[in-house]
Design a protein around this motif. Structure first.
Motif, PDB file in Angstrom:
ATOM      1  N   THR A 174     -25.404  82.115 -57.262  1.00 28.41           N
ATOM      2  CA  THR A 174     -26.551  82.834 -56.709  1.00 28.41           C
ATOM      3  C   THR A 174     -27.402  81.904 -55.852  1.00 28.41           C
ATOM      4  O   THR A 174     -27.773  82.236 -54.732  1.00 28.41           O
ATOM      5  N   PHE A 175     -27.650  80.704 -56.379  1.00 24.71           N
ATOM      6  CA  PHE A 175     -28.462  79.728 -55.655  1.00 24.71           C
ATOM      7  C   PHE A 175     -27.840  79.427 -54.284  1.00 24.71           C
ATOM      8  O   PHE A 175     -28.527  79.467 -53.262  1.00 24.71           O
ATOM      9  N   ILE A 194     -25.621  81.187 -52.559  1.00 24.64           N
ATOM     10  CA  ILE A 194     -25.620  82.348 -51.665  1.00 24.64           C
ATOM     11  C   ILE A 194     -26.975  82.448 -50.954  1.00 24.64           C
ATOM     12  O   ILE A 194     -27.039  82.683 -49.747  1.00 24.64           O
ATOM     13  N   ILE A 195     -28.052  82.225 -51.714  1.00 21.51           N
ATOM     14  CA  ILE A 195     -29.389  82.299 -51.126  1.00 21.51           C
ATOM     15  C   ILE A 195     -29.545  81.230 -50.046  1.00 21.51           C
ATOM     16  O   ILE A 195     -29.993  81.514 -48.922  1.00 21.51           O
ATOM     17  N   ILE A 196     -29.127  79.998 -50.363  1.00 20.43           N
ATOM     18  CA  ILE A 196     -29.305  78.894 -49.407  1.00 20.43           C
ATOM     19  C   ILE A 196     -28.462  79.129 -48.140  1.00 20.43           C
ATOM     20  O   ILE A 196     -28.971  79.020 -47.015  1.00 20.43           O
ATOM     21  N   VAL A 197     -27.166  79.474 -48.327  1.00 16.85           N
ATOM     22  CA  VAL A 197     -26.297  79.679 -47.159  1.00 16.85           C
ATOM     23  C   VAL A 197     -26.790  80.886 -46.348  1.00 16.85           C
ATOM     24  O   VAL A 197     -26.844  80.848 -45.115  1.00 16.85           O
ATOM     25  N   GLY A 198     -27.184  81.965 -47.044  1.00 18.34           N
ATOM     26  CA  GLY A 198     -27.734  83.143 -46.362  1.00 18.34           C
ATOM     27  C   GLY A 198     -28.974  82.783 -45.556  1.00 18.34           C
ATOM     28  O   GLY A 198     -29.151  83.250 -44.427  1.00 18.34           O
ATOM     29  N   ALA A 199     -29.817  81.907 -46.115  1.00 20.83           N
ATOM     30  CA  ALA A 199     -31.044  81.502 -45.425  1.00 20.83           C
ATOM     31  C   ALA A 199     -30.720  80.677 -44.182  1.00 20.83           C
ATOM     32  O   ALA A 199     -31.341  80.860 -43.136  1.00 20.83           O
ATOM     33  N   PHE A 250     -27.944  80.794 -42.356  1.00 19.16           N
ATOM     34  CA  PHE A 250     -27.412  81.699 -41.326  1.00 19.16           C
ATOM     35  C   PHE A 250     -28.512  82.579 -40.731  1.00 19.16           C
ATOM     36  O   PHE A 250     -28.521  82.863 -39.533  1.00 19.16           O
ATOM     37  N   THR A 251     -29.452  83.021 -41.575  1.00 16.21           N
ATOM     38  CA  THR A 251     -30.553  83.842 -41.073  1.00 16.21           C
ATOM     39  C   THR A 251     -31.387  83.049 -40.074  1.00 16.21           C
ATOM     40  O   THR A 251     -31.761  83.555 -39.011  1.00 16.21           O
ATOM     41  N   TYR A 252     -31.634  81.769 -40.406  1.00 16.80           N
ATOM     42  CA  TYR A 252     -32.375  80.924 -39.471  1.00 16.80           C
ATOM     43  C   TYR A 252     -31.608  80.771 -38.156  1.00 16.80           C
ATOM     44  O   TYR A 252     -32.201  80.821 -37.076  1.00 16.80           O
TER      45      TYR A 252
END
Lengths: 241, 101
Positions: free
Chosen positions: B6-7, B9-14, B16-18
């Protein structure tokens, strides 16, 4: 325009005018921040993970999609892909407002673009349309209260989620569409506004019904942008007349 | 999913969002001149994206939701500002939900 330019206000006054303009955004986003916090806990995220997600992703719709998928039996990269699919529209935002930010330093751009959420983009575009410069101080004055609010609301929602009153009766669940509509309407004097709105509406609804969420956002957006580009020559001629 | 997954996924998602938030600018700033059609396409971005966020919500909504959005649109055409649109639409929504339920 004239008097303001001559007076050349200080950065702090730009910052404060940004803060003032952030108030309606903060209000519109508030129920969603609380709701996200409450739902994240319900889906098994820890308090730390919930706040971390709001602080680093800072994109409401994709955060909702993310927490829905955390309990689903799917590969982690699919969750990441879905988050990126919801956020893909931001590529268009930074391409659009980046054109007006030549006076920012590269560091200011690298920092500022982190906060480029839907309302931030829409307000910056409106400011340009009214013939005013997007100063870094104004931009951050608009961004910081919304960001701090969002992270704080997720935290509160995670702690006290069960105490949230009936959102439906107060119309809180539909506050964001009304807000986005008011933003759509504020651009109505642009060339090609009506055809772009019409095509994007139809394309996003068809995509929503067939392919499904979240792809409808990117598909609807691209349809409207393509139409704008295709009809470009006609629009320029009309403007010249 | 485990806590570490979960941790990350949040970091990688963040990350890519940036990248989506800065990517459009990075690509466009490589060109000295922006083609008029690209320019026109980018000028259509606010209306196109914001409409795509609203339209499906309007379609899925009942009479109260549609009436609220219609009120907002009418108020805007009558010259109402953002806050007026916001509160008149909200008032219609709350009133109709109350009376229709």
């Amino acid at each position: 325009m004239s008097a303001e330019c001559l007076a050349e206000p200080r950065p702090s006054s730009y910052f404060l005018s940004g803060v003032r303009e952030s108030i309606p955004i903060t209000l519109a986003v508030l129920p969603f921040g609380l709701l996200f916090g409450a739902l994240a806990t319900e889906h098994g995220l820890s308090l730390f993970e919930t706040v971390l997600m709001s602080a680093t992703l800072y994109a409401g719709a994709s955060q909702m999609v993310g927490i829905e998928l955390f309990d689903a039996p799917i590969a982690p990269w699919v969750v990441v892909l879905s988050i990126v699919a919801v956020n893909f529209r931001h590529v268009l935002y930074s391409a659009t407002i980046g054109r007006y930010l030549d006076h920012w330093t590269p560091l200011q751009r690298a920092f500022g673009f982190f906060f480029l959420i839907d309302p931030q983009f829409a307000e910056a575009e409106r400011r340009m349309e009214n013939g005013r410069r997007i100063s870094f101080a104004w931009y951050m004055g608009l961004a910081l209260p919304v960001y701090i609010g969002w992270v704080g609301e997720s935290w509160l929602g995670a702690l006290f989620g069960r105490l949230i009153p009936d959102a439906h009766a107060f119309g809180l669940d539909f506050i964001l569409p009304i807000y986005f509509l008011s933003m759509v309407m504020s651009f109505r004097k642009r060339p090609l506004w009506l055809p772009v709105v019409g095509v994007s509406a139809i394309a996003s609804i068809i995509a929503y019904r067939t392919i499904g969420s979240p792809w409808h956002i990117s598909i609807g957006a691209i349809a409207g942008v393509m139409l704008g580009a295709l009809l470009a020559s006609t629009a320029t001629k009309e403007q010249e007349q | 999913m485990t806590a570490t997954t979960t941790f990350w996924i949040i970091i990688v998602g963040a990350v890519f969002t940036y990248l989506t938030r800065i990517g459009g600018h990075l690509v466009l700033s490589r060109f000295d001149r922006v083609h008029p059609r690209v320019e026109a396409g980018l000028n259509a971005v606010p209306a196109a994206v914001l409409t795509s966020l609203v339209a499906p919500a309007a379609m899925e909504g009942g009479p109260a939701e549609i009436a609220a959005l219609a009120t907002g649109a009418v108020v805007s055409f009558l010259g109402g500002g953002m806050m007026t649109i916001f509160f008149s639409g909200g008032a219609v929504l709350i009133a109709l939900r109350h009376f229709l339920s």
